[in-house]
Design a protein around this motif. Structure first.
Motif, short mmCIF file in Angstrom:
data_model
loop_
_atom_site.label_atom_id
_atom_site.label_comp_id
_atom_site.label_asym_id
_atom_site.label_seq_id
_atom_site.Cartn_x
_atom_site.Cartn_y
_atom_site.Cartn_z
N THR A 42 27.46 24.92 31.48
CA THR A 42 27.94 26.11 30.78
C THR A 42 29.45 26.25 30.94
O THR A 42 29.94 26.26 32.08
N ALA A 43 30.16 26.34 29.84
CA ALA A 43 31.62 26.49 29.89
C ALA A 43 31.98 27.84 30.51
O ALA A 43 31.33 28.85 30.26
N ASP A 50 27.03 25.43 36.75
CA ASP A 50 25.60 25.17 36.83
C ASP A 50 25.07 26.25 37.77
O ASP A 50 25.35 26.23 38.96
N ARG A 51 24.37 27.21 37.24
CA ARG A 51 23.96 28.39 38.01
C ARG A 51 22.77 28.11 38.94
O ARG A 51 22.46 28.93 39.79
N GLN A 57 23.82 18.31 44.24
CA GLN A 57 22.96 17.93 43.11
C GLN A 57 23.78 17.69 41.84
O GLN A 57 23.54 16.74 41.10
N VAL A 58 24.77 18.54 41.59
CA VAL A 58 25.61 18.40 40.40
C VAL A 58 26.44 17.13 40.49
O VAL A 58 26.54 16.37 39.53
N PRO A 91 30.80 25.18 45.55
CA PRO A 91 29.80 26.25 45.49
C PRO A 91 30.32 27.41 44.65
O PRO A 91 31.51 27.73 44.68
N TYR A 92 29.43 28.02 43.89
CA TYR A 92 29.79 29.16 43.07
C TYR A 92 28.57 30.08 42.98
O TYR A 92 27.57 29.70 42.37
N ARG A 93 28.66 31.23 43.60
CA ARG A 93 27.54 32.18 43.67
C ARG A 93 26.28 31.43 44.09
O ARG A 93 26.24 30.88 45.17
#
Length: 134
Positions: A42-43, A50-51, A57-58, A91-93
């Motif tokens: 997702t832009a 990637d939520r 993993q990404v 990491p993001y949220r």
């Protein structure tokens, strides 16, 4: 008659060379798989999200799409180098943030984690992009 054949042969040779060059640059195995990243994640401004997946993993998914030239990790981030560019997965949220940037800028930002990577400011650095080793 001979000159017309020569012209056609020359035009065909030029077109063939142009097509081969275009195909080889699009399939550059040393380049970040940008189009795949655009389609898969997702832009979010200049970056992608990637939520649902961890940075590990990404990074593995990106590596599976196209093998990197170098990789490193540190501070829960994963770094993939592709020639003159690099991908940082952080990491993001509850998921991951994917950044693509110029190798020099990324190296400067994350140098402490990239100890085995070549310093782009050194005399011996060769970017790895088109014309590498020339």
């Amino acid at each position: 008659m001979n000159s017309a054949r020569l012209v056609r042969a020359a035009v065909a040779a030029v077109l063939t060379a142009t097509l081969l060059t275009a195909c080889s640059s699009e399939g550059n195995n040393n380049a970040v798989p940008r189009e795949w990243i655009r389609k898969t994640y997702t832009a979010s401004g200049a970056n992608w999200l990637d939520r649902d997946s961890t940075p590990s993993q990404v990074a593995q998914a990106i590596r599976s799409e196209r093998k990197e030239q170098n990789r490193a990790s540190g501070g829960s981030r994963h770094f993939l180098r592709y020639g003159d560019d690099m991908v940082t997965v952080s990491p993001y949220r509850s998921g991951s943030l994917i950044e693509i940037e110029d190798y020099r800028n990324g190296y400067r930002r994350h140098q402490r984690h990239l100890t085995s990577w070549p310093d782009p400011n050194s005399q011996s650095f060769r970017g790895g992009g088109p014309g590498e080793g020339k």
